[in-house]
Design an enzyme around this catalytic site. Sequence first.
Site: not given
Ligand SMILES: CCCCCCC/C=C/C(=O)SCCNC(=O)CCNC(=O)[C@H](O)C(C)(C)COP(=O)(O)OP(=O)(O)OC[C@H]1O[C@@H](n2cnc3c(N)ncnc32)[C@H](O)[C@@H]1OP(=O)(O)O
Length: 303
Positions: A109, A154, A178-179
């Site tokens: 997400l 997600g 991994n939420e």
């Molecule tokens: C009652 C209801 C409860 C609520 C339930 C909600 C359920 C939630 C589900 C979800 O999916 S929450 C999202 C979970 N995702 C993560 O934890 C992943 C986080 N990201 C990472 O671990 C890494 O980014 C990666 C995917 C392994 C890639 O690593 P890489 O080193 O290649 O890139 P990064 O340098 O980390 O990131 C680049 C850039 O992208 C931004 N970013 C990363 N992930 C997200 C995201 N999920 N959403 C928005 N933005 C994201 C990160 O901040 C970087 O941004 P900038 O620094 O370039 O601005």
Amino acid sequence: MALLAGLRVPARSLLRAGARLRDAALGRWERAAGGGGDGARSFGSQRVLVEPDAATGVAVMKLWNPPVNSLSLDLLTELVISLEKLENEKTFRGIILTSDLPGIFSAGLDLTEMCGRNPAHYAEYWKALQELWLRLYQTHLVVIAAINGASPAGGCLLALSCDYRVLADNPKFIIGLNETLLGIVAPFWFKDTMINTIGHRATERALQLGLLFRPAEALQVGVVDQVVPEGQVQGAALSAMTQWLAIPDHARQLTKSMMRKATADRLLTQREADIQNFVSFLSRDSIQKALQVYLEKLRQKKG
Ligand SMILES: CCCCCCC/C=C/C(=O)SCCNC(=O)CCNC(=O)[C@H](O)C(C)(C)COP(=O)(O)OP(=O)(O)OC[C@H]1O[C@@H](n2cnc3c(N)ncnc32)[C@H](O)[C@@H]1OP(=O)(O)O
């Protein structure tokens, strides 16, 4: 709150991120200019490229939402539209779902959709996610995930909603729900989708601990069905597709519906309550703060 630091690529730099974007954009441009497969025309939207092969009845659907294929509202909407379009074409029987971004399947997400917005936005966003899941999970088409990159939260849900999963063998390509690592809770329909794939006990452990599996572990626990060398993911997915498409459609489709309907109905019957639950959860100061801190850590790790 833990960050995924132990599982990350060391010493990533802004340069690498820039190169990823440039390569992805170049690859996309070349494909758009060249057309796809057997001469069938590619179609799609800004963030979803569809390469249909009318001869085999299989379309390759590629996610392209730089930098990490996070499931933004726009990407969710475009995915639903592309899926619906293929479902309505009688020619197509199968989809290979993959990423057009090197090293990332989907980061899950989009955290920026969940931070600092208003309740109406959270409701719209959650409804769009429900819509995608309901459609993908229940589609009559065979959907095989060719997972060519990291796939947390997600992103993992997206893969688990497919019929079969092939993962590229690279230790950086972690997958799991991994939420809890973010201080949030996977909704019941995420949990149910995982239970239906790997069973109750394995799901409970994976969810409580927020486990992100590397390829060998993912195969062992059953989160994916096959692990293959990088570069062979799409080929392996197409081979698997041959087996799935050898089954008469009506029998396979009715069986899929029989297996998945109760899970989907569970969300359908409480869809509005699920949205309200999400909105009130996200509206809590403590949750907003936790998500902001997590996002900030993600942004800072490059420095
Ligand atoms: C009652 C209801 C409860 C609520 C339930 C909600 C359920 C939630 C589900 C979800 O999916 S929450 C999202 C979970 N995702 C993560 O934890 C992943 C986080 N990201 C990472 O671990 C890494 O980014 C990666 C995917 C392994 C890639 O690593 P890489 O080193 O290649 O890139 P990064 O340098 O980390 O990131 C680049 C850039 O992208 C931004 N970013 C990363 N992930 C997200 C995201 N999920 N959403 C928005 N933005 C994201 C990160 O901040 C970087 O941004 P900038 O620094 O370039 O601005």
